[in-house]
Scaffold this motif. Sequence first.
Motif, short mmCIF file in Angstrom:
data_model
loop_
_atom_site.label_atom_id
_atom_site.label_comp_id
_atom_site.label_asym_id
_atom_site.label_seq_id
_atom_site.Cartn_x
_atom_site.Cartn_y
_atom_site.Cartn_z
N ASP A 11 42.26 77.03 71.23
CA ASP A 11 42.30 75.66 71.71
C ASP A 11 41.96 75.60 73.20
N PHE A 12 42.58 76.46 73.99
CA PHE A 12 42.34 76.52 75.44
C PHE A 12 40.87 76.80 75.72
N SER A 13 40.32 77.82 75.07
CA SER A 13 38.94 78.21 75.29
C SER A 13 37.97 77.11 74.85
N ALA A 14 38.25 76.49 73.72
CA ALA A 14 37.39 75.40 73.22
C ALA A 14 37.36 74.24 74.22
N LYS A 15 38.50 73.92 74.79
CA LYS A 15 38.54 72.83 75.78
C LYS A 15 37.77 73.22 77.04
N LYS A 16 37.92 74.45 77.47
CA LYS A 16 37.25 74.90 78.68
C LYS A 16 35.72 74.97 78.51
N HIS A 17 35.27 75.37 77.32
CA HIS A 17 33.84 75.53 77.06
C HIS A 17 33.23 74.30 76.39
N ARG A 18 33.97 73.20 76.29
CA ARG A 18 33.56 72.06 75.47
C ARG A 18 32.19 71.49 75.78
N ASN A 19 31.73 71.56 77.00
CA ASN A 19 30.43 70.99 77.36
C ASN A 19 29.32 72.03 77.45
N GLN A 20 29.62 73.26 77.06
CA GLN A 20 28.63 74.33 77.17
C GLN A 20 27.97 74.60 75.82
N ARG A 21 26.72 75.04 75.89
CA ARG A 21 25.93 75.37 74.70
C ARG A 21 25.31 76.74 74.88
N ARG A 22 25.06 77.41 73.77
CA ARG A 22 24.33 78.67 73.79
C ARG A 22 22.86 78.35 74.06
N LYS A 23 22.10 79.35 74.45
CA LYS A 23 20.70 79.14 74.81
C LYS A 23 19.75 79.32 73.63
N ASN A 24 20.27 79.25 72.41
CA ASN A 24 19.40 79.34 71.24
C ASN A 24 18.76 77.99 70.96
N ALA A 25 17.79 77.97 70.06
CA ALA A 25 17.06 76.73 69.77
C ALA A 25 18.00 75.64 69.26
N ALA A 26 19.01 76.00 68.50
CA ALA A 26 19.95 75.01 67.96
C ALA A 26 20.98 74.55 69.00
N ALA A 65 42.30 88.01 74.64
CA ALA A 65 41.36 88.27 75.74
C ALA A 65 39.92 88.05 75.29
N ALA A 66 39.61 88.41 74.06
CA ALA A 66 38.25 88.19 73.54
C ALA A 66 37.92 86.70 73.53
N ILE A 67 38.86 85.91 73.09
CA ILE A 67 38.64 84.46 73.02
C ILE A 67 38.53 83.85 74.42
N LEU A 68 39.22 84.44 75.37
CA LEU A 68 39.24 83.91 76.74
C LEU A 68 38.27 84.62 77.69
N HIS A 69 37.52 85.59 77.20
CA HIS A 69 36.80 86.50 78.09
C HIS A 69 35.78 85.85 79.03
N ASP A 70 35.23 84.70 78.67
CA ASP A 70 34.25 84.04 79.54
C ASP A 70 34.80 82.82 80.27
N THR A 71 36.07 82.52 80.10
CA THR A 71 36.59 81.28 80.69
C THR A 71 36.57 81.30 82.22
N VAL A 72 36.98 82.40 82.84
CA VAL A 72 36.99 82.46 84.30
C VAL A 72 35.56 82.55 84.82
N GLU A 73 34.74 83.33 84.15
CA GLU A 73 33.35 83.54 84.58
C GLU A 73 32.51 82.26 84.47
#
Length: 189
Positions: A11-26, A65-73
């Motif tokens: 939940d925490f990670s989803a909220k933090k990354h909510r506006n981000q997208r991967r760089k794939n075509a989709a 930690a895996a779920i949170l690994h990119d939140t600070v970065e």
Amino acid sequence: MDIVKLVDCVDFSAKKHRNQRRKNAAETPYINHPVGVARILAKEAGVSDLATLQTTVFDLVSLQAAILHDTVEDTDTTFEEIEKQFGKEVRDIVDDVTDDKSLPKMERKRRQIEHAPHCCPKAKLVKLADKLYNLRDLDQEIPQGWTKERAQEYFQWASQVVQGLRGTNKEMEASLDELFAKHGVVVET
């Protein structure tokens, strides 16, 4: 209560990354990445349910930690916030795998190679799963704005990072070696 702790991280990670997208075509939601990294740990490192976590080489903390690994970065999250909500051990693992984005890209890459052998064992697991997830994505589709040469350079660089993580998890390392071979990357032994 372990399942609640894990869901809280998602939940925490989803909220933090909510506006981000991967760089794939989709342009898939970014949260797919940290959840996928945790899935690799849970499925490919030999753990199939939370009840078995206490007897394995890693535990719930590694999955958190895996779920949170990119939140600070990649978001406005701080290490202090991670520690307050999820504890010092989770914070330390996230810290161990986080790049300093204030540094130039090539310096960050160099530091990842140098730092990999010195990560704590749980951070090494997260790092291996992260590289495996990213390389599988790259194997399937080159990100928007990347050339084939850039993708090949990423495989080469990732193999150097993985070299410093070897001896951590034979299953993930074997999967990584298959990808390296498929892309003509010579792996040092």
